[in-house]
Design a protein around this motif. Structure first.
Motif, mmCIF file in Angstrom:
data_model
loop_
_atom_site.group_PDB
_atom_site.id
_atom_site.type_symbol
_atom_site.label_atom_id
_atom_site.label_comp_id
_atom_site.label_asym_id
_atom_site.label_seq_id
_atom_site.Cartn_x
_atom_site.Cartn_y
_atom_site.Cartn_z
ATOM 1 N N VAL A 14 0.849 -1.201 0.000
ATOM 2 C CA VAL A 14 0.000 0.000 0.000
ATOM 3 C C VAL A 14 0.885 1.252 0.000
ATOM 4 O O VAL A 14 0.619 2.215 -0.738
ATOM 5 N N GLY A 15 1.943 1.224 0.777
ATOM 6 C CA GLY A 15 2.854 2.375 0.853
ATOM 7 C C GLY A 15 3.518 2.667 -0.483
ATOM 8 O O GLY A 15 3.546 3.814 -0.939
ATOM 9 N N LEU A 16 4.032 1.642 -1.127
ATOM 10 C CA LEU A 16 4.707 1.829 -2.426
ATOM 11 C C LEU A 16 3.727 2.336 -3.480
ATOM 12 O O LEU A 16 4.050 3.239 -4.263
ATOM 13 N N THR A 17 2.520 1.770 -3.483
ATOM 14 C CA THR A 17 1.497 2.199 -4.448
ATOM 15 C C THR A 17 1.191 3.678 -4.245
ATOM 16 O O THR A 17 1.122 4.454 -5.208
ATOM 17 N N VAL A 60 -9.111 4.123 -2.737
ATOM 18 C CA VAL A 60 -9.427 3.204 -3.839
ATOM 19 C C VAL A 60 -8.221 2.322 -4.176
ATOM 20 O O VAL A 60 -8.351 1.087 -4.250
ATOM 21 N N LEU A 61 -7.044 2.946 -4.357
ATOM 22 C CA LEU A 61 -5.881 2.118 -4.711
ATOM 23 C C LEU A 61 -5.450 1.236 -3.546
ATOM 24 O O LEU A 61 -5.074 0.076 -3.730
ATOM 25 N N GLY A 62 -5.556 1.776 -2.332
ATOM 26 C CA GLY A 62 -5.260 0.954 -1.147
ATOM 27 C C GLY A 62 -6.209 -0.235 -1.082
ATOM 28 O O GLY A 62 -5.789 -1.374 -0.853
ATOM 29 N N GLY A 63 -7.493 0.053 -1.306
ATOM 30 C CA GLY A 63 -8.501 -1.017 -1.285
ATOM 31 C C GLY A 63 -8.229 -2.065 -2.352
ATOM 32 O O GLY A 63 -8.324 -3.272 -2.092
ATOM 33 N N PRO A 115 -8.777 1.249 7.109
ATOM 34 C CA PRO A 115 -8.702 2.703 7.278
ATOM 35 C C PRO A 115 -7.318 3.170 7.755
ATOM 36 O O PRO A 115 -6.839 4.226 7.343
ATOM 37 N N VAL A 116 -6.680 2.376 8.610
ATOM 38 C CA VAL A 116 -5.332 2.742 9.072
ATOM 39 C C VAL A 116 -4.360 2.694 7.888
ATOM 40 O O VAL A 116 -3.524 3.591 7.704
ATOM 41 N N LEU A 117 -4.504 1.645 7.067
ATOM 42 C CA LEU A 117 -3.658 1.545 5.864
ATOM 43 C C LEU A 117 -3.900 2.736 4.945
ATOM 44 O O LEU A 117 -2.956 3.281 4.358
ATOM 45 N N VAL A 118 -5.156 3.144 4.829
ATOM 46 C CA VAL A 118 -5.496 4.289 3.967
ATOM 47 C C VAL A 118 -4.845 5.555 4.516
ATOM 48 O O VAL A 118 -4.267 6.343 3.748
ATOM 49 N N ALA A 119 -4.896 5.734 5.833
ATOM 50 C CA ALA A 119 -4.290 6.929 6.442
ATOM 51 C C ALA A 119 -2.784 6.961 6.173
ATOM 52 O O ALA A 119 -2.223 8.003 5.793
ATOM 53 N N VAL A 120 -2.149 5.798 6.317
ATOM 54 C CA VAL A 120 -0.704 5.723 6.045
ATOM 55 C C VAL A 120 -0.459 5.975 4.555
ATOM 56 O O VAL A 120 0.457 6.730 4.181
ATOM 57 N N GLY A 121 -1.286 5.381 3.700
ATOM 58 C CA GLY A 121 -1.151 5.555 2.252
ATOM 59 C C GLY A 121 -1.338 7.007 1.845
ATOM 60 O O GLY A 121 -0.592 7.523 1.003
#
Lengths: 261, 248
Positions: free
Chosen positions: A61-64, A104-107, A158-164
């Motif tokens: 997710v971070g790289l994307t 969206v991309l994280g998802g 949601p946490v991943l999205v916040a980091v992303g």
């Protein structure tokens, strides 16, 4: 005449199969929600799911997000320069990442990584009779397998999205200040000034919905997997495709709900 | 006592059970034999509630299985699955102690491990195996672990689904002996499905032959060879000709 009858018959059968699948999916959703809110809750399985769904998805997710934020900055700069609006790069990158691209991309990345692995794992458990074994050991598979995974995905995406979001904005910042000549302080100031709380919150809500859908779809196709390696393969493919389509469709509906009217 | 009365089950157009009537007396070991795809596993799964019969009744100690509390009902059963069905993500002892670590009657982890080690010893496995994962075990060892899991909380009724399939003859003999010993020792009611005649003779008190969705013959294992039933005769002697159609 015979050909027409076959054609209509085929369309009818496909429609019935689609409606049947939809009905089973909705029933599965209700059963999963009921399992989340009933005891026993398998806390060890929940934390394991938090780790595998959330923590181990961070790199992808971070790289994307990093590359998306960087490319977005270049595109907005190129588009904005046509009407002397290059200065909007920081704010549009921030709004674009938090409202749309981050969730969206994280998802979609989580769908590729998590829906497939959940469907393959549960599908394999089904074909090797491990799910039947769970039942004979007085353990409800919905509570043991589905509830912890779906709850973990709903809370961790949601946490991943916040980091992303943060990494994506940082990607835009790197390109903006390193390649496009923005002043570092001005870029950050612009980002903060134009970003509203609801921009971020709406993305996090989307993340929770996408996380719920990804895990739900993975569990559904895993538990309804056909026999053998081919059945598990088909379940995995269907899980990824369905989760991706559901993310894009629900993203449109949530955007309508949040930002129009 | 387990009683099946007129049990029917079909999957689409495929009618698997067409009125199965069978009685398994308490404390007896019943073996159901029959060719592949004759519905032996489906009959077992109907009793456990894993498959819902279309018609008929299944009674355990006179009580209809559909009207009982699922958890306490299943708590009376142990089952050894054909492929072991061990949970890949759990170690051997955690597999054996699965039920002991969960549910209303749950034990402490230390006590559950102690019981798991005792059950592993009972099926001939050393304590060193306890911390391995199922993927690290041979087929025979997986069956033994499955057997240890099936008897972990001393069930009243134990089901064995093809217990010797995929094992070499010596290991199959060991598993058969273990099953017989454990069933006698625990005084449990046992129901086994198999098409391995060596297993039948080693495990059974009574035998039932399932074919075309109905019980064709049932009786004590000692009367099996002189039954005069053409289906049973063809099956136990492995003849290609007879009332059971053999696909070449």
């Amino acid at each position: 005449m015979g050909l027409l009858r076959d054609l209509i018959g085929g369309v009818g059968r496909s429609a019935l199969a689609l409606l049947g699948g939809l009905g089973r999916g909705v029933l599965f959703l209700f059963r999963t929600v009921a399992a989340i809110f009933s005891l026993p809750f398998y806390i060890r399985e929940f934390w394991h799911a938090v780790l595998t769904i959330g923590y181990f998805s961070l790199p992808v997710v971070g790289l994307t997000a990093l590359f998306t934020g960087a490319a977005l900055a270049l595109q907005i700069y190129a588009g904005g320069s046509r009407f002397q609006a290059e200065a909007v790069v920081p704010s549009i990158v921030a709004i674009g990442m938090t409202r749309e691209l981050g969730p969206v991309l994280g998802g979609l990345m989580v769908a590729a990584r998590v829906a497939s692995s959940i469907a393959a794992e549960i599908g394999t458990m089904k074909v090797t009779e491990q799910i039947d074994a769970l039942v004979t050991l007085s353990t409800d598979p919905m509570r043991y397998l589905a509830a912890p995974r779906v709850l973990a995905a709903t809370l961790t995406v949601p946490v991943l999205v916040a980091v992303g979001d943060s990494i994506g904005i940082f990607g835009g910042y790197l390109v903006g200040t390193g390649r496009l000549g923005f002043n570092t302080g001005a870029y950050l100031q612009n980002t903060v000034d134009f970003l509203e709380t609801w921009d971020v919150l709406s993305g996090l809500v989307k993340g929770a919905v996408f996380g719920f859908l990804v895990a739900l779809v993975g569990c559904f196709f895993g538990m309804n997997s056909g026999r053998g390696a081919q059945g598990v393969g088909r379940a995995t493919k269907s899980a990824v495709v369905s989760a991706s389509v559901l993310i894009l469709a629900s993203n449109y509906m949530l955007t309508e709900l949040f930002f129009t009217g | 006592m387990i009683e099946l009365r007129g049990v029917h089950k079909a999957f689409g157009a495929n009618r698997v059970l067409c009125g199965v009537d069978l009685v398994v007396p308490k404390g007896k070991s019943m073996v159901i034999i029959g060719g592949s795809g004759t519905g032996k596993s489906v009959a077992l799964k109907c009793i456990l509630g894993l498959v819902r019969p279309d018609a008929g009744a299944i009674l355990v100690d006179g009580q209809d299985v559909t009207g009982t509390d699922r958890e306490s009902f299943l708590g009376r059963f142990g089952m050894l699955f054909q492929g072991g069905a061990l949970f890949d993500s759990l170690s051997v002892w955690q597999n054996v102690a699965f039920r002991l670590l969960r549910g209303a009657q749950k034990s402490s982890p230390d006590r559950a491990r102690e019981i798991a080690l005792e059950k592993l010893r009972r099926v001939g496995l050393k304590p060193e195996v306890a911390d391995l994962f199922p993927a690290e075990l041979s087929g025979g060892m997986q069956k033994r672990v499955g057997l240890a899991r099936a008897i972990a909380d001393d069930p009243e009724i134990i089901f064995f689904d093809e217990p010797t399939t995929g094992l070499d003859p010596i290991m199959a003999g060991v598993i058969n002996e273990l099953i017989r010993e454990i069933v006698v020792e625990m005084g449990a009611t046992a129901m086994t499905i198999t098409h391995d005649m060596t297993s039948v003779r080693a495990i059974a008190d009574d035998v039932a032959m399932l074919h075309d969705g109905v019980i064709k013959w049932t009786g004590p294992v000692g009367e099996m060879d002189a039954s005069g039933n053409p289906y049973l005769d063809q099956f136990i002697h492995g003849r290609a000709t007879g009332p059971i159609e053999a696909v070449r």
